[in-house]
Design an enzyme around this catalytic site. Structure first.
Site, short mmCIF file in Angstrom:
data_model
loop_
_atom_site.label_atom_id
_atom_site.label_comp_id
_atom_site.label_asym_id
_atom_site.label_seq_id
_atom_site.Cartn_x
_atom_site.Cartn_y
_atom_site.Cartn_z
N GLU A 49 -16.02 3.71 0.62
CA GLU A 49 -15.78 5.16 0.59
C GLU A 49 -15.03 5.60 -0.66
OE1 GLU A 49 -15.14 7.48 4.05
OE2 GLU A 49 -15.63 5.84 5.41
N GLN A 55 1.56 -15.17 2.87
CA GLN A 55 2.52 -16.06 2.23
C GLN A 55 3.69 -16.38 3.18
OE1 GLN A 55 1.82 -17.25 -0.74
NE2 GLN A 55 3.68 -18.46 -1.08
N SER A 61 -10.94 2.23 -5.80
CA SER A 61 -9.65 2.70 -6.32
C SER A 61 -9.83 3.41 -7.64
CB SER A 61 -8.70 1.50 -6.48
OG SER A 61 -8.38 0.94 -5.22
#
Length: 386
Positions: A370, A343, A373
């Protein structure tokens, strides 16, 4: 090993960090866009990393390594991830997923046979865990390894396997169902499959959103025959062993993520001090300076998290919860910083030749690979006794 004070790193740690930072700036960065654009594996960069000893950082000297720890590896990954996540993940996967299963669970013969070449960077190895229906639930593995005489005959497939199809890939360690336990659950073992094994195929590379210079393939096994001496670790312990390997790998992925987050900070500072709008440098606008300040806070906090987990690991303490915290916080910091940096760069942030654009594409997978979340949140909650 005594616990490391992460506020005051020993001289050798700081020295390595400086060396890898210089290498990243002078060797990796100049060819990063080229390899990303061409989707080409950076063999020349990997070779130089091997000469520097980076692939052997946490490997004992008796097996050709540097005798270091994951804190050293993490520092190297952070500096590489700052400029090129593809190069960083090549190192991370080579060590955490390729070498560490051999070091942790291999026989002395297997260690002597494989580790020196892997630690030198002249060969790579893959980690064949994920399948189409077995990602976060890796216990749902469907690949099988059937005993025939003194061999295992492997059939099945794996997905999203890093470093599995390069010209220097030597083998892939795969999880496979080798039988049934007394309680009726699958007996999952890990087996070393050399890449020249008949019936083993690295299918065409994926067309990915990011990590374009990283090597990633689906794999198929069609009556791939290997000797039973290729069993890695205790039979039936494959799933448990790989879970512990993933715990270590999360520390490394967190360090890589911090590098990406810091790279976005560095590029944003540089751009904001050069770009002018309405007669002023955009760094003088509070909206921009506060955004960059928040980006720096994310990177700093995530760095403390991965270093804390690495220090606990080096001291032989239980670091599983801290590894999940570090992976969660750092991967989100990388994604958030990449979005903010894009941005700040405006239209230039949408151009692939700008590093922040590549970080924007690359960083999303850090919240997935891996352990997603959501998996990290589950593990953290479990570590709290919930």
């Amino acid at each position: 090993m005594s616990e490391i004070n992460i506020s005051h790193l020993p001289e050798e740690y700081s020295e390595l960090r400086s060396i890898v930072r210089e290498f990243a700036n002078e060797v990796v960065d100049p060819v990063s866009y080229k390899h990303d654009k061409e989707h080409s594996f950076p063999y020349e960069v990997v070779a130089q990393m091997g000469e520097m000893g980076l692939f052997g950082l946490p490997i004992p000297e008796e097996y050709g390594g540097m005798g270091g720890d994951y804190l050293l590896l993490g520092l190297a990954l952070e500096e590489l991830g700052r400029v090129d996540q593809s190069v960083a993940i090549t190192l991370e996967a080579a060590v955490s997923l390729g070498e560490m299963p051999i070091l942790r669970f291999g026989t002395e013969e297997q260690k002597q046979a494989y580790l020196p070449e892997l630690a030198s960077g002249s060969a790579l190895a893959g980690f064949g865990l994920t399948e189409a229906g077995a990602g976060s639930d890796a216990g749902a593995t469907r690949t099988t390894a059937t005993e025939e005489g003194s061999d295992f005959v492997i059939n099945g497939s794996k997905q999203f396997i890093t470093n599995s199809g390069t010209d220097i890939t030597k083998f892939v360690t795969v999880t496979a169902v080798t039988g049934q336990k007394d309680d009726g659950k699958k007996e999952i073992s890990t087996i070393i499959v050399p890449t020249d094994t008949p019936g083993f195929t690295a299918e065409p590379a994926y067309d990915k959103v990011g990590w374009n210079a990283s090597d990633t393939h689906p794999l198929t096994f069609s009556n791939a025959r290997v000797p039973q001496s290729n069993l890695l670790g205790e039979r039936g312990r494959g799933y448990a062993n790989f879970l512990s390997i993933l715990g270590e790998g999360r520390v490394a992925i967190a360090a890589l993520s911090v590098g990406a987050a810091q790279g976005c900070v560095d590029e944003s500072i540089k751009y904001a001090q050069e770009r002018t709008s309405m007669g002023r440098k955009i760094s003088e606008f509070q909206a921009i300076s506060f955004t960059i300040a928040r980006m720096e806070a994310r990177a700093h906090t995530a760095r403390l998290a991965w270093m804390d987990a690495a220090a606990k690991m080096a001291a032989g303490q239980d670091f599983r919860k801290e590894a999940s915290i570090a992976k969660l916080v750092a991967s989100e910091a990388a994604m958030d910083n990449a979005r903010d940096a894009t941005q700040i760069h405006g239209g230039y942030g949408f151009m692939n030749e700008y590093r922040v654009a590549r970080h924007y594409r690359d960083s999303k997978i850090l919240e997935i690979g891996e352990g997603t979340s959501e998996v990290q949140l589950m593990l953290i909650a479990r570590g709290l006794g919930l």
